[in-house]
Design a protein around this motif. Structure first.
Motif, PDB file in Angstrom:
ATOM      1  N   GLU A   3      12.692  63.665 -10.736  1.00  0.00           N
ATOM      2  CA  GLU A   3      12.622  62.676 -11.573  1.00  0.00           C
ATOM      3  C   GLU A   3      13.748  62.059 -12.174  1.00  0.00           C
ATOM      4  O   GLU A   3      14.215  61.081 -12.189  1.00  0.00           O
ATOM      5  N   ALA A   4      14.681  62.888 -12.579  1.00  0.00           N
ATOM      6  CA  ALA A   4      16.023  62.714 -13.379  1.00  0.00           C
ATOM      7  C   ALA A   4      16.836  61.847 -12.464  1.00  0.00           C
ATOM      8  O   ALA A   4      17.600  60.685 -12.564  1.00  0.00           O
ATOM      9  N   TYR A   5      16.706  62.305 -11.166  1.00  0.00           N
ATOM     10  CA  TYR A   5      17.810  61.547 -10.144  1.00  0.00           C
ATOM     11  C   TYR A   5      17.146  60.363  -9.671  1.00  0.00           C
ATOM     12  O   TYR A   5      18.080  59.434  -9.699  1.00  0.00           O
ATOM     13  N   ARG A   6      16.066  60.345  -9.702  1.00  0.00           N
ATOM     14  CA  ARG A   6      15.488  58.860  -9.318  1.00  0.00           C
ATOM     15  C   ARG A   6      15.615  57.889 -10.436  1.00  0.00           C
ATOM     16  O   ARG A   6      15.717  56.695 -10.195  1.00  0.00           O
ATOM     17  N   PHE A   7      15.473  58.398 -11.535  1.00  0.00           N
ATOM     18  CA  PHE A   7      15.803  57.619 -12.749  1.00  0.00           C
ATOM     19  C   PHE A   7      17.046  56.887 -12.748  1.00  0.00           C
ATOM     20  O   PHE A   7      17.550  55.645 -12.924  1.00  0.00           O
ATOM     21  N   VAL A   8      18.183  57.865 -12.317  1.00  0.00           N
ATOM     22  CA  VAL A   8      19.673  57.486 -12.413  1.00  0.00           C
ATOM     23  C   VAL A   8      20.100  56.683 -11.584  1.00  0.00           C
ATOM     24  O   VAL A   8      20.719  55.504 -11.442  1.00  0.00           O
ATOM     25  N   PHE A   9      19.785  57.015 -10.086  1.00  0.00           N
ATOM     26  CA  PHE A   9      20.158  56.624  -8.752  1.00  0.00           C
ATOM     27  C   PHE A   9      19.159  55.844  -7.988  1.00  0.00           C
ATOM     28  O   PHE A   9      19.567  55.195  -7.147  1.00  0.00           O
ATOM     29  N   GLY A  10      17.896  55.644  -8.506  1.00  0.00           N
ATOM     30  CA  GLY A  10      16.929  54.808  -7.664  1.00  0.00           C
ATOM     31  C   GLY A  10      16.172  55.921  -6.895  1.00  0.00           C
ATOM     32  O   GLY A  10      16.656  56.975  -6.513  1.00  0.00           O
ATOM     33  N   GLY A  11      15.226  55.505  -6.238  1.00  0.00           N
ATOM     34  CA  GLY A  11      14.402  55.999  -5.368  1.00  0.00           C
ATOM     35  C   GLY A  11      14.765  55.963  -3.761  1.00  0.00           C
ATOM     36  O   GLY A  11      13.987  56.202  -2.936  1.00  0.00           O
ATOM     37  N   GLY A  12      15.962  55.290  -3.366  1.00  0.00           N
ATOM     38  CA  GLY A  12      16.137  55.287  -2.004  1.00  0.00           C
ATOM     39  C   GLY A  12      15.375  54.289  -1.304  1.00  0.00           C
ATOM     40  O   GLY A  12      14.778  53.500  -1.775  1.00  0.00           O
ATOM     41  N   ILE A  13      14.908  54.811  -0.261  1.00  0.00           N
ATOM     42  CA  ILE A  13      13.967  53.779   0.651  1.00  0.00           C
ATOM     43  C   ILE A  13      12.652  53.670   0.316  1.00  0.00           C
ATOM     44  O   ILE A  13      12.044  52.454   0.120  1.00  0.00           O
ATOM     45  N   VAL A  14      12.055  54.832  -0.548  1.00  0.00           N
ATOM     46  CA  VAL A  14      10.656  54.357  -0.884  1.00  0.00           C
ATOM     47  C   VAL A  14      10.918  53.210  -2.023  1.00  0.00           C
ATOM     48  O   VAL A  14      10.075  52.453  -2.353  1.00  0.00           O
ATOM     49  N   ASP A  15      11.986  53.445  -2.982  1.00  0.00           N
ATOM     50  CA  ASP A  15      12.137  52.341  -3.880  1.00  0.00           C
ATOM     51  C   ASP A  15      12.319  51.111  -3.554  1.00  0.00           C
ATOM     52  O   ASP A  15      11.756  50.031  -4.171  1.00  0.00           O
ATOM     53  N   LEU A  16      13.005  51.135  -2.540  1.00  0.00           N
ATOM     54  CA  LEU A  16      13.174  49.708  -1.733  1.00  0.00           C
ATOM     55  C   LEU A  16      11.761  49.188  -1.071  1.00  0.00           C
ATOM     56  O   LEU A  16      11.498  47.823  -1.488  1.00  0.00           O
ATOM     57  N   VAL A  17      11.186  49.743  -0.554  1.00  0.00           N
ATOM     58  CA  VAL A  17       9.906  49.423  -0.008  1.00  0.00           C
ATOM     59  C   VAL A  17       8.935  49.070  -1.359  1.00  0.00           C
ATOM     60  O   VAL A  17       8.180  48.109  -1.143  1.00  0.00           O
ATOM     61  N   ALA A  18       8.729  50.000  -2.471  1.00  0.00           N
ATOM     62  CA  ALA A  18       7.880  49.731  -3.582  1.00  0.00           C
ATOM     63  C   ALA A  18       8.215  48.346  -4.259  1.00  0.00           C
ATOM     64  O   ALA A  18       7.402  47.833  -4.732  1.00  0.00           O
ATOM     65  N   ALA A  19       9.418  48.074  -3.993  1.00  0.00           N
ATOM     66  CA  ALA A  19       9.982  46.908  -4.748  1.00  0.00           C
ATOM     67  C   ALA A  19       9.406  45.568  -4.145  1.00  0.00           C
ATOM     68  O   ALA A  19       8.847  44.539  -5.034  1.00  0.00           O
ATOM     69  N   ASP A  20       8.630  45.607  -2.773  1.00  0.00           N
ATOM     70  CA  ASP A  20       7.893  44.467  -2.554  1.00  0.00           C
ATOM     71  C   ASP A  20       7.211  45.060  -1.228  1.00  0.00           C
ATOM     72  O   ASP A  20       7.627  44.879  -0.110  1.00  0.00           O
ATOM     73  N   PRO A  21       6.165  45.703  -1.646  1.00  0.00           N
ATOM     74  CA  PRO A  21       5.362  46.453  -0.579  1.00  0.00           C
ATOM     75  C   PRO A  21       4.936  45.432   0.460  1.00  0.00           C
ATOM     76  O   PRO A  21       4.305  44.421   0.367  1.00  0.00           O
ATOM     77  N   PRO A  22       4.915  45.751   1.807  1.00  0.00           N
ATOM     78  CA  PRO A  22       4.600  44.703   3.016  1.00  0.00           C
ATOM     79  C   PRO A  22       3.016  45.090   2.984  1.00  0.00           C
ATOM     80  O   PRO A  22       2.529  43.979   3.903  1.00  0.00           O
ATOM     81  N   CYS A  23       2.566  46.113   2.756  1.00  0.00           N
ATOM     82  CA  CYS A  23       1.192  46.303   2.721  1.00  0.00           C
ATOM     83  C   CYS A  23       0.872  47.331   1.696  1.00  0.00           C
ATOM     84  O   CYS A  23       1.674  47.590   1.025  1.00  0.00           O
ATOM     85  N   ASP A  24      -0.385  47.804   1.807  1.00  0.00           N
ATOM     86  CA  ASP A  24      -0.771  48.891   0.920  1.00  0.00           C
ATOM     87  C   ASP A  24       0.132  50.129   1.169  1.00  0.00           C
ATOM     88  O   ASP A  24       0.587  50.404   2.067  1.00  0.00           O
ATOM     89  N   LEU A  25       0.734  50.665  -0.011  1.00  0.00           N
ATOM     90  CA  LEU A  25       1.649  51.867   0.205  1.00  0.00           C
ATOM     91  C   LEU A  25       1.227  52.855  -0.636  1.00  0.00           C
ATOM     92  O   LEU A  25       0.686  52.964  -1.919  1.00  0.00           O
ATOM     93  N   LEU A  26       1.279  54.186   0.205  1.00  0.00           N
ATOM     94  CA  LEU A  26       1.009  55.445  -0.359  1.00  0.00           C
ATOM     95  C   LEU A  26       2.194  56.207  -0.196  1.00  0.00           C
ATOM     96  O   LEU A  26       3.121  56.428   0.575  1.00  0.00           O
ATOM     97  N   VAL A  27       2.670  56.617  -1.490  1.00  0.00           N
ATOM     98  CA  VAL A  27       3.741  57.440  -1.703  1.00  0.00           C
ATOM     99  C   VAL A  27       3.265  59.017  -2.267  1.00  0.00           C
ATOM    100  O   VAL A  27       2.548  59.041  -3.289  1.00  0.00           O
ATOM    101  N   THR A  28       3.756  60.056  -1.554  1.00  0.00           N
ATOM    102  CA  THR A  28       3.772  61.423  -1.965  1.00  0.00           C
ATOM    103  C   THR A  28       4.978  61.929  -2.214  1.00  0.00           C
ATOM    104  O   THR A  28       5.912  61.448  -1.663  1.00  0.00           O
ATOM    105  N   LYS A  29       5.027  63.071  -3.018  1.00  0.00           N
ATOM    106  CA  LYS A  29       6.228  63.765  -3.327  1.00  0.00           C
ATOM    107  C   LYS A  29       5.943  65.050  -3.452  1.00  0.00           C
ATOM    108  O   LYS A  29       4.836  65.682  -3.496  1.00  0.00           O
ATOM    109  N   VAL A  30       7.058  66.076  -3.336  1.00  0.00           N
ATOM    110  CA  VAL A  30       7.105  67.317  -3.330  1.00  0.00           C
ATOM    111  C   VAL A  30       8.286  67.806  -4.544  1.00  0.00           C
ATOM    112  O   VAL A  30       9.030  67.049  -5.102  1.00  0.00           O
TER     113      VAL A  30
END
Length: 269
Positions: free
Chosen positions: A242-269
């Motif tokens: 969580e801390a890393y994503r807030f500071v540096f962004g979420g990488g590919i997931v963050d890029l896709v979620a910014a403008d989803p091309p279709c319904d987007l399901l995101v899971t994490k561990v």
């Protein structure tokens, strides 16, 4: 997967209605309960919060009946105050929800693109961002797979969420410039290795599952595959803290979620 509760963030907008209809479709399929959470900004008027929330619940209940009609799954309606992504995170934890569903609003509305992205970063459970209206259960699912534990979970969850869908498992591999002449051989080797991993993830033969391996940068490979295959659901996994994503962004997931091309399901561990 025992999907007994689906949490839906609503704000009475058209795209929120799409999310509600999609969540209802999934709830009916999985015999799950819908919990609708109308998140309101109560500001400093704390003395009026109880009244505001009661009115919000009444409005949300009426809207749900209008949107879903007689085809609704069992529904509980609640209202929360505060920032939408924090309120939904807390509600999901409190309720033990197996999935959070919300619509994506690129320009306006309480659940804006930034809310979806922030929720993905902090949610304790998978998040489904809905862009399209319901046309039945998902039939064409694209799953980004990079052999990480997060992508294993994304693949398993997508299969369980939409067990009748055709699934394309997409893997991108970077080929060094010095090895370009061996690209075809390297891609084939990567495909064979990935096929073994996919079978491990699903624990079954790959019936109704297609594996696609392409050379290139992951985000570009995903966008190209979406354009070609027109999936109704894209599933991705993320494992950043969580801390890393807030500071540096979420990488590919963050890029896709910014403008989803279709319904987007995101899971994490």
């Amino acid at each position: 997967m025992m999907l007994s509760k689906i949490l839906v963030g609503i704000d009475h907008s058209p795209r929120s209605d799409k999310a509600l209809r999609r969540a209802n479709e999934l709830a009916l399929f999985h015999d799950a309960k819908l919990v609708l959470d109308y998140v309101i900004d109560v500001g400093t008027a704390q003395r009026l919060r109880g009244l505001i929330e009661r009115v919000a619940i009444e409005e949300a209940d009426a809207r749900a009946k209008e949107v879903l009609g007689d085809t609704a799954a069992p529904i509980e309606v609640r209202a929360s105050g505060g920032r939408p992504y924090e309120a939904l995170r807390d509600a999901a934890t409190e309720l033990g929800a197996g999935l959070i569903v919300l619509g994506v609003h690129r320009r306006e509305g309480s659940f804006g693109g930034s809310t979806a992205r922030r929720l993905i970063n902090v949610a304790p459970t998978p998040v489904l961002v809905v862009t399209d209206d319901v046309a039945g259960m998902y039939e064409n699912v694209l799953v980004g797979f990079d052999r990480s534990p997060a992508s294993y979970r994304a693949l398993r969850y997508a299969r369980e969420l939409a067990p009748t869908a055709r699934i394309t498992v997409l893997t991108a591999c970077m080929i060094p410039f010095s090895a370009r002449k061996q690209e075809a051989t390297l891609v084939k080797q990567f495909e064979d290795e990935t096929r073994v991993r996919v079978k491990e993830a699903l624990g079954e033969e790959l019936a109704n599952v297609e594996l696609v391996v392409r050379a290139g940068e992951a985000f570009g490979v995903i966008r190209q595959a979406v354009d070609e295959r027109k999936p109704d659901l894209l599933a991705l996994g993320t494992s950043m803290s969580e801390a890393y994503r807030f500071v540096f962004g979420g990488g590919i997931v963050d890029l896709v979620a910014a403008d989803p091309p279709c319904d987007l399901l995101v899971t994490k561990v």
